[in-house]
Design an enzyme around this catalytic site. Structure first.
Site, PDB file in Angstrom:
ATOM      1  N   LYS A   7       2.841 -17.765  -4.514  1.00 12.61           N
ATOM      2  CA  LYS A   7       2.449 -18.832  -3.589  1.00 12.61           C
ATOM      3  C   LYS A   7       2.767 -20.230  -4.141  1.00 12.61           C
ATOM      4  O   LYS A   7       2.938 -21.170  -3.381  1.00 12.61           O
ATOM      5  CB  LYS A   7       0.977 -18.685  -3.234  1.00 12.61           C
ATOM      6  CG  LYS A   7       0.769 -17.402  -2.426  1.00 12.61           C
ATOM      7  CD  LYS A   7      -0.594 -17.253  -1.839  1.00 12.61           C
ATOM      8  CE  LYS A   7      -0.665 -16.118  -0.836  1.00 12.61           C
ATOM      9  NZ  LYS A   7      -0.591 -14.776  -1.457  1.00 12.61           N
TER      10      LYS A   7
HETATM   11  C1  LIG Z   1      -0.305 -13.576  -0.806  1.00 19.75           C
HETATM   12  C2  LIG Z   1       0.163 -12.445  -1.636  1.00 19.75           C
HETATM   13  C3  LIG Z   1       0.859 -11.352  -1.072  1.00 19.75           C
HETATM   14  C4  LIG Z   1       1.130 -11.236   0.418  1.00 19.75           C
HETATM   15  O1  LIG Z   1       2.071 -12.162   0.869  1.00 19.75           O
HETATM   16  P1  LIG Z   1       2.226 -12.468   2.440  1.00 19.75           P
HETATM   17  O2  LIG Z   1       3.168 -13.622   2.537  1.00 19.75           O
HETATM   18  O3  LIG Z   1       0.844 -12.826   2.926  1.00 19.75           O
HETATM   19  O4  LIG Z   1       2.751 -11.244   3.094  1.00 19.75           O
HETATM   20  C5  LIG Z   1       1.328 -10.366  -1.933  1.00 19.75           C
HETATM   21  N1  LIG Z   1       1.080 -10.409  -3.257  1.00 19.75           N
HETATM   22  C6  LIG Z   1       0.406 -11.434  -3.830  1.00 19.75           C
HETATM   23  C7  LIG Z   1       0.163 -11.406  -5.287  1.00 19.75           C
HETATM   24  C8  LIG Z   1      -0.075 -12.480  -3.046  1.00 19.75           C
HETATM   25  O5  LIG Z   1      -0.757 -13.503  -3.619  1.00 19.75           O
END
Ligand SMILES: *Cc1c(COP(=O)(O)O)cnc(C)c1O
Length: 466
Positions: A112
């Protein structure tokens, strides 16, 4: 570039407008009016560019009219300078066919950061033009909260209020939020569950007493700018593996369908993508939707991959719109039916359109453990539980052996040391940059799970909009 809503009745906005708005006023999500497309030669010319320059090249068509190329290049250089690896998203190899794209070298150790480090800087740029102030309100059960806080800490025109359920996030996750002591960061532990916290945030977005005074915004992946920033690493990985002259498949640990949707965008822009593998845990609404058209929400089961424990994937609406002949009013009907009954069927057009590029797989607890174990034993790679779901799906997808398959590593294994240790016998250590996390001072307030108390807390501390 102009952006339109998936529900057909909100006004079109430019890039600056969609970045500050997040959700469209008709409840829909913004998508670009058309896809910019690169030629084979243009993609070939991107090979070998440093990450920040590649990011500028890939994102420029989306921001035209709101940022100049120089402005975008400066924001990218600054955002990606905060990563601890020079390649920003390095690619490593499991075996002849399987690869790992490491997306966890940002300040909070999950993918993120790639989008939020840029989004924080975009907010600041657009707010200073308008001489305005933004109040970010969010609820987090894990990675989004810390990534958002790191991205906006110390920024003068932004306050961030992040709610987490008291006692229900891991110590690493809590400390990554509460040890950020900048005066614009407000951490609130609420007495209640994540769903309670989320419900209060939603209520605030509809509370005109609050929205009339403050410019309240969200940072979850409904924001188009986040998806846009994630398109870049699909290009980065594919270029290293032979694009544009060779196809590549990607396996993506999926929750809200943001990350994997960015892969779909890359394909629309001309990147040769063989398949996008949507990997879910036992919370498998997306796997059911893509394999037999059944999009129905159940109850959430807690797993070792908490960032994928979701019932409803907000970004899936974007795909349903684009593959459903871009008919916003029809989609608005379909979505309002879903909001009432928590269930719907995909139309034939939506199913057939999605099947061209997407496939899916579901991993249960033993699939996850086996994948972590295989990576450690056979390839010497320690991966986190989310990534292991992607790896399981990548190996199960039956992709032709001539095509490289890239699994997206969405979190650093040290964020989930217990699950990793139980599958591999090895306990991962926090990287040096956060090694003193447990010595740092924490600051947060505890509030009851009561909307009025939260609203009053925010109103006393936020800066009104211009
Ligand atoms: C947010 C997240 C996901 C999922 O990603 P999306 O974009 O919501 O599909 C997968 N793995 C981790 C570690 C995350 O923080």
């Amino acid at each position: 570039m102009d952006y339109i809503s998936t529900r057909g009745s909100a006004p079109a906005l430019n890039f600056e407008g969609v970045t500050l708005a997040g959700l469209a006023s008709d409840g829909g999500l913004y998508v670009p009016r058309e896809w910019p497309r690169f030629s084979i030669d243009e993609i070939a010319a991107m090979k070998g560019l440093p990450y920040a320059e590649l990011a500028t090249r890939v994102m420029m068509p989306f921001v035209k009219g709101s940022l100049t190329e120089d402005q975008l290049a400066r924001l990218c250089a600054d955002a990606y300078g905060s990563f601890s690896h020079d390649a920003v998203t390095p690619l490593t190899q499991f075996n002849e066919q399987h690869w790992l794209l490491e997306l966890f070298h940002g300040p909070t150790l999950a993918f993120k950061d790639v989008a939020l480090q840029l989004l924080g800087r975009l907010f600041e740029e657009f707010l200073s033009r308008r001489d305005d102030h933004l109040t970010i309100v969010g609820a987090t059960s894990g990675d989004t909260g810390s990534a958002a806080i790191d991205a906006v800490a110390g920024r003068e025109r932004i306050d961030v209020f992040m709610l987490h359920p008291d006692g229900r996030v891991s110590d690493v996750q809590r400390r990554q939020m509460t040890t950020v002591l900048a005066p614009n960061v407000h951490n609130i532990a609420i007495d209640g569950s994540f769903d309670d916290a989320q419900a209060m945030v939603k209520r605030m977005f509809g509370d005109t007493a609050m929205t009339g005074r403050f410019r309240i915004s969200a940072v979850n992946s409904i924001n188009w700018a986040r998806l846009m920033a994630q398109v870049v690493y699909y290009f980065a990985a594919a270029l290293q593996l032979g694009a544009p002259y060779r196809k590549v498949a990607f396996s993506v640990p999926t929750g809200n369908f943001g990350d994997v949707f960015a892969g779909y965008v890359a394909a629309q822009m001309g990147l040769p993508v063989e398949k996008l593998i949507v990997a879910t845990n036992v919370n498998d609404i997306l796997h059911r939707a893509l394999s037999n058209g059944d999009y129905s929400a159940g109850t959430v089961t807690a797993t070792d991959a908490p960032s994928m424990d979701i019932q409803v994937s907000s970004n899936f609406e974007r795909l349903l719109f684009l593959e459903g002949s871009r008919d916003g009013l029809a989609l608005a009907d379909q979505m309002s039916g879903f909001e009432k009954t928590r269930a719907m069927r995909l139309t034939n057009a939506q199913r057939e359109g999605s099947a061209a590029l997407f496939t899916s797989a579901r991993a249960d607890r033993s699939d996850m453990q086996n994948a972590m174990h295989w990576a450690a034993e056979k390839c010497g790679e320690i991966i986190d539980p989310h990534t292991s779901i992607g790896l399981h799906a990548a190996r199960a997808a039956g992709i032709d052996s001539s095509i490289p398959v890239v699994t997206l590593a969405t979190a650093h294994p040290a964020k989930f040391p217990d699950a990793v240790e139980s599958a591999t016998g090895q306990r991962p250590h926090l990287p040096a940059r956060v090694g003193d996390l447990f010595e740092r001072e924490e600051r947060y307030d505890r509030l009851p799970g009561d909307y009025d108390a939260i609203a009053q807390y925010v109103a006393e501390r936020a800066t009104p909009s211009a």
